[in-house]
Design a protein around this motif. Structure first.
Motif, PDB file in Angstrom:
ATOM      1  N   UNK A  46     -43.114 -12.741  52.018  1.00  0.00           N
ATOM      2  CA  UNK A  46     -42.048 -12.602  51.020  1.00  0.00           C
ATOM      3  C   UNK A  46     -42.497 -13.071  49.640  1.00  0.00           C
ATOM      4  N   UNK A  47     -43.487 -13.964  49.596  1.00  0.00           N
ATOM      5  CA  UNK A  47     -43.971 -14.475  48.310  1.00  0.00           C
ATOM      6  C   UNK A  47     -44.835 -13.466  47.567  1.00  0.00           C
ATOM      7  N   UNK A  48     -45.205 -12.381  48.241  1.00  0.00           N
ATOM      8  CA  UNK A  48     -46.060 -11.381  47.615  1.00  0.00           C
ATOM      9  C   UNK A  48     -47.537 -11.688  47.716  1.00  0.00           C
ATOM     10  N   UNK A  49     -47.906 -12.617  48.553  1.00  0.00           N
ATOM     11  CA  UNK A  49     -49.298 -12.999  48.745  1.00  0.00           C
ATOM     12  C   UNK A  49     -50.103 -11.824  49.305  1.00  0.00           C
ATOM     13  N   UNK A  50     -51.368 -11.653  48.925  1.00  0.00           N
ATOM     14  CA  UNK A  50     -52.187 -10.564  49.473  1.00  0.00           C
ATOM     15  C   UNK A  50     -52.254 -10.611  51.001  1.00  0.00           C
TER      16      UNK A  50
END
Length: 303
Positions: free
Chosen positions: A233-237
């Motif tokens: 959800x944090x948009x981490x790769x």
């Protein structure tokens, strides 16, 4: 003494290696992409080789007159390409030694992307013919700085680490060990595993942070799937989500509990404890300022 090239020189360990080498008066050149950042991180009087891992010409230029290389770079899908480019250029330049920074658990084919990348680079280095030293580090204490914000604001340390123990090490101790390997002969062909002095759990980390900051830091053992969902959800790769999910699985099973006496054997002193690291970085974790002593001028009030 011949020049030592430090790659990844503004990074977590690379910057400490530059400082340690300079403290020993070893001729040091820092391979950096951003000279302005390098000036802030390393100081204004460091010999900089400005370039990029993807620029073969800049690598060759950085290696001019260099005998020894400290090899490290940031994690990411191009890590293998970047570090093998340095190895190939070093072989062509006749470099006499590469000290490769890698990690406990690295192997080609590992399901943890950075472990796989390190393993593939190690294999390429072995094939290159360049005399090499492998410096294999355990989990960095500085990884805990990624949790500084929730500790400052919520006094909680979140991690899906269970009760697993980790022989975590201060990057400064990695750098001191690296400096020994870079400046003294006879290490080629050897592998050194460096760790902290003891394996500790995240609960012990929270206890040490409590003591260092003067604030009650509570460890919250997050269920692994909930932690993974939060990372997504944090948009981490994707590769980093995969790695973090897997590495905490390893930690939960005590897979990083290994400790060695290598730092002491190489440097003559004990590695730092996490309690030492926590005190040194207490401000980042939101340390409470001590109350002024009785009669302290800070207590004076204009009347």
């Amino acid at each position: 003494m011949s020049t030592i090239l430090v790659t990844g020189a503004t990074g977590n360990v690379g910057s400490q290696v530059v400082r340690e080498l300079r403290s020993r008066d070893a001729p040091t050149r820092a391979f950096v992409r951003d000279p302005e950042k390098a000036g802030v991180v390393l100081g204004a009087d460091v010999d900089l080789a400005v370039g990029d891992f993807a620029d073969a010409t800049s690598i060759r230029r950085a290696l001019d007159g260099v005998e020894t290389v400290f090899l490290t770079s940031g994690d990411g899908p191009q890590k293998v390409e970047h570090e093998t480019a340095v190895i190939d250029a070093a072989a062509a330049a006749g470099v006499s030694r590469i000290v490769k920074l890698t990690t406990v658990g690295a192997r080609a084919g590992s399901p943890l992307p950075p472990f796989d990348w390190h393993g593939r680079i190690e294999e390429h280095l072995a094939r290159s013919g360049v005399p090499a030293v492998i410096l294999r580090s355990n989990f960095y204490m500085s990884n805990l700085l990624l949790s500084a914000e929730p500790i400052r604001h919520e006094e909680r340390l979140f991690a899906p680490a269970g009760r697993g123990q980790i022989g975590m090490i201060d990057p400064r101790d990695v750098a001191v060990a690296a400096a020994v390997l870079l400046t003294t002969p006879g290490h080629e062909g050897n592998e050194y595993v460096v760790t902290g002095p003891a394996a500790i759990s995240y609960q012990e980390v929270a206890d040490d942070l409590t003591a260092a900051t003067g604030r009650p830091v509570t460890y919250v053992d997050v269920p692994p799937e909930a932690a993974r969902a939060a990372l997504v959800a944090s948009g981490m790769p994707d590769w980093l989500v995969q790695h973090l999910h897997a590495i905490f699985g390893v930690i939960r099973e005590d897979g990083l509990a290994v400790t060695t006496g290598t730092v002491r054997e190489l440097t003559g002193r004990e590695p730092r404890r996490f309690a030492d690291f926590a005190r040194d970085h207490a401000a980042a974790f939101g340390a409470v300022a001590p109350a002024p002593a009785e009669g302290d001028p800070a207590q004076a009030v204009d009347r």
